[in-house]
Every structure is written in C-alpha cells, then in structure tokens.
Motif scaffolding. Structure first.
Motif, mmCIF file in Angstrom:
data_model
loop_
_atom_site.group_PDB
_atom_site.id
_atom_site.type_symbol
_atom_site.label_atom_id
_atom_site.label_comp_id
_atom_site.label_asym_id
_atom_site.label_seq_id
_atom_site.Cartn_x
_atom_site.Cartn_y
_atom_site.Cartn_z
ATOM 1 N N SER A 292 -28.630 1.895 44.001
ATOM 2 C CA SER A 292 -29.262 1.773 42.709
ATOM 3 C C SER A 292 -28.936 0.471 42.024
ATOM 4 O O SER A 292 -28.014 -0.234 42.377
ATOM 5 C CB SER A 292 -28.807 2.955 41.841
ATOM 6 O OG SER A 292 -29.100 2.738 40.500
ATOM 7 N N ILE B 206 -30.082 7.666 34.025
ATOM 8 C CA ILE B 206 -31.522 7.530 34.270
ATOM 9 C C ILE B 206 -31.796 6.368 35.213
ATOM 10 O O ILE B 206 -32.560 6.492 36.185
ATOM 11 C CB ILE B 206 -32.273 7.344 32.939
ATOM 12 C CG1 ILE B 206 -32.196 8.625 32.112
ATOM 13 C CG2 ILE B 206 -33.722 6.957 33.193
ATOM 14 C CD1 ILE B 206 -32.669 8.455 30.681
ATOM 15 N N THR B 207 -31.155 5.230 34.947
ATOM 16 C CA THR B 207 -31.372 4.055 35.796
ATOM 17 C C THR B 207 -30.894 4.294 37.215
ATOM 18 O O THR B 207 -31.561 3.909 38.195
ATOM 19 C CB THR B 207 -30.642 2.829 35.206
ATOM 20 O OG1 THR B 207 -31.057 2.646 33.854
ATOM 21 C CG2 THR B 207 -30.964 1.567 35.993
ATOM 22 N N VAL C 8 -33.315 6.981 38.947
ATOM 23 C CA VAL C 8 -34.633 6.387 39.209
ATOM 24 C C VAL C 8 -34.534 5.314 40.290
ATOM 25 O O VAL C 8 -35.368 5.239 41.195
ATOM 26 C CB VAL C 8 -35.220 5.801 37.911
ATOM 27 C CG1 VAL C 8 -36.466 4.969 38.209
ATOM 28 C CG2 VAL C 8 -35.563 6.925 36.932
ATOM 29 N N ILE D 22 -34.162 6.999 43.729
ATOM 30 C CA ILE D 22 -35.398 7.626 44.200
ATOM 31 C C ILE D 22 -36.409 6.575 44.641
ATOM 32 O O ILE D 22 -37.116 6.746 45.640
ATOM 33 C CB ILE D 22 -35.988 8.519 43.093
ATOM 34 C CG1 ILE D 22 -35.070 9.721 42.861
ATOM 35 C CG2 ILE D 22 -37.396 8.990 43.461
ATOM 36 C CD1 ILE D 22 -35.452 10.564 41.675
ATOM 37 N N ARG D 23 -36.477 5.468 43.908
ATOM 38 C CA ARG D 23 -37.442 4.426 44.251
ATOM 39 C C ARG D 23 -37.134 3.782 45.593
ATOM 40 O O ARG D 23 -38.044 3.382 46.328
ATOM 41 C CB ARG D 23 -37.453 3.349 43.157
ATOM 42 C CG ARG D 23 -38.251 3.744 41.932
ATOM 43 C CD ARG D 23 -38.229 2.637 40.905
ATOM 44 N NE ARG D 23 -39.086 2.945 39.762
ATOM 45 C CZ ARG D 23 -39.187 2.195 38.700
ATOM 46 N NH1 ARG D 23 -38.471 1.062 38.605
ATOM 47 N NH2 ARG D 23 -39.986 2.531 37.702
#
Length: 330
Positions: free
Chosen positions: A20, A70-71, A74, A77-78
């Motif tokens: 991430s 959140i970051t 996300v 997942i991306r």
C-alpha cells in the motif's frame, strides 16, 4: 528475509510492507497519539487535569487512523485482490497489521460513554477483527516456520499487547468477565512468545541500528497488562498488579541502558515506536501514584506525565519538521 537483511534494505525513514501507499509501520503514529490521550485521560480522572489534551490527542489519533486505514486498504485492493493476505505473511511487517483493530479498540474505549449502546457492539467487532488477525498470523507461523532472525518485539502486538488492549476496551464497556478472559489470552501468549523473542534477542544476530527502537516495545506487554488490570479492578492495586508493576519497572531499568543507543539514532518515523511505550509508562505512573496515595504522589504523577508528554511532542515536532522539508523539496 532476516532482520539483518531488512536493515540494509529498510534504512529509509519509513520502512514499509509492500501492499500500500501507507507503510504499515506508520500506524505507530495514531497508536502513539491514542496512548498520549490515554495518559491525559488518566490525568483528568485522577489529577483533575483539563479534558482538552485528551480530547485533542484522541481526535488526532482518530483522524490519522481513519485516513491511514482507508488509504492502506484501498491501496492494497487496487494492487490486486489478496494483497492483504500477503502482508499478513510478511516476516517483518505481518504482525503490524494488528495496528488497525488495536487502535480501534483504544478509540472505542475512550468514546464509549458518548457512543452509548453502540460502544459494546463496536468493541466486540474490533475484538473479533483482532482475533481473526491474530489467529491468521499464528496459523501462518505454525505452518511456515520463520527464520529466527526475523523475530522482533513487534510480534507481541497482535497476541500479547492486542489482547490486553482488548481487555481494556471490554472493561470500559462494562463487560468485566470477558475482559478477564481476554486478559488470560494475553498472559498465555506473553509467556509463550516472550521466551521465544527473548531467546532470539539473546542468541540471534544483533538488530541492525535502524531497528533498535523496536526494543522499546518490550515495555508494552507488562505496561498494557498493568493498564488492563487497572481497568478490570477499577484502579485497585492487588498482588497481581504488584507483580506486573515490578516486571514493568525492571523492564524500564533495562531500557535505560539502551538510552545512549537511542539518542544516537538519526531522527526518522521509526521514533514513533517509542511513543506508545512512553504513554503507557506515563499512564501507569499516574494510576500507581494515585493508587498508593503516598505523600507527594501528585508531584510524581505530574512529573511522569510531563516527561512522557514532552517526549512524544518532541517526536511529533520532528515529524512535522521533516514533513515540511519533504513538501518543500517536492
């Protein structure tokens, strides 16, 4: 990958797992802020301090935790589905994935009164998330044994400090018996994993210099155990609390011998690792001083609070300074 190998690769200020845009190690920032709020909340309850410092620290911890979570999710997942599972299996950063539910528990414990009936449900949801995270980690450790040199005190987070913090959360929503049960889980893994990690530190390869701050995490198991037992007993100092306090005091004495090494380290985001143990010690000092009620206990409590707070604020100021420099360069 061993810690020694990682030391060369991760000498940058913000070591990171691979999934991430937010390095998982940076979650030590909201953890430290929540710890700061916790000790000021203790000062509010026992010393008559203003409620403002605790409220500000917890608000900052909430905002940073939410933004980072959140970051992180996300971003994971991306990159590709299943990436979070890869992070769980990372030999160095896998245990740090427990930051997310652990910090949530600290926030819920503080905001419990304002959350009303929802506090209990949120607390149990966070406890369940931590349990799943810890179980997945332990299952991985059992099925794919680690290189001994990959072990570090951060492994205490999901299965030792985590259950003790869960115990605090459960006690704060009024569920004393479940809090005691979860406390027992923390004690079990403290005894089990403590011997393994201590053996690695005694007989394995030395931690590389950038990773020296993680030695301060050795204060977290006895410190969080003490705070959990205070939450369970309503601040009473009994024989178990006395034993835990003695362990914490001896661990602190050991840490004093590391101070020259800590002070020689160049400032980086790794210094946030110090903040939660510092806050826990300040919180403990206030509760022990109030519980023993000796002559001059208030002065001792305020001194401990002041030292801890100023140390954490110095780390915060260093982070703001370095962030400003980075923004100017970009």
């Amino acid at each position: 990958m061993t810690v020694t190998q990682a030391g060369a690769a991760e000498s940058a200020p913000a070591p990171r797992a691979s999934s991430s845009a937010v390095p998982i190690a940076l979650f030590s920032i909201p953890l430290g802020l929540a710890g700061l709020g916790g000790e000021w909340n203790a000062a509010r309850q026992l010393l008559g301090a203003s409620a403002v410092p605790a409220a500000v620290a917890y608000a900052a911890a909430t905002l940073v935790w939410a933004a980072f979570t959140i970051t992180y999710v996300v971003g994971a997942i991306r990159q590709r589905p299943g990436r979070l599972g890869v992070d769980l299996r990372h030999p160095l950063f896998g245990p740090l994935t427990a930051y997310v539910p652990v910090i949530a528990l600290l926030l819920i414990a503080y905001y419990a009164a304002g959350l009303g009936a929802a506090a209990r449900w949120l607390c149990y949801a966070a406890v369940a998330a931590l349990a799943v995270n810890a179980a997945a980690l332990v299952a991985h450790w059992l099925s794919a044994p680690l290189d001994q040199d990959a072990l570090h005190p951060g492994y205490f987070l999901p299965v030792v400090a985590g259950p003790f913090i869960a115990s605090i959360g459960l006690a704060n929503v009024g569920d004393r018996e479940p809090a005691i049960a979860v406390f027992g889980v923390g004690v079990y893994f403290w005894l089990l994993l403590g011997a393994v990690i201590t053996g690695r530190l005694f007989f394995g390869s030395p931690l590389p210099q950038p990773f020296r701050p993680v030695l301060s995490i050795l204060l977290s198991p006895p410190g969080t155990a003490s705070l959990a037992w205070f939450a369970i007993t309503g601040g009473h100092i009994d024989q178990l609390q006395g034993a835990i306090g003695a362990i914490t005091l001896f661990t602190l004495l050991i840490q004093l011998f590391f101070l020259p090494d800590y002070l020689r380290l160049p400032f980086s985001s790794q210094h946030w690792v110090f903040t939660f143990p510092l806050a826990v010690l300040g919180n403990m000092a206030i509760r022990w001083a109030a519980g023993t009620d000796f002559a001059g206990w208030r002065a001792v409590a305020w001194t401990a609070l002041g030292i801890s707070t100023l140390s954490i604020l110095a780390i915060l100021a260093g982070t703001v300074r370095d962030t400003a420099r980075w923004l100017r360069r970009t």
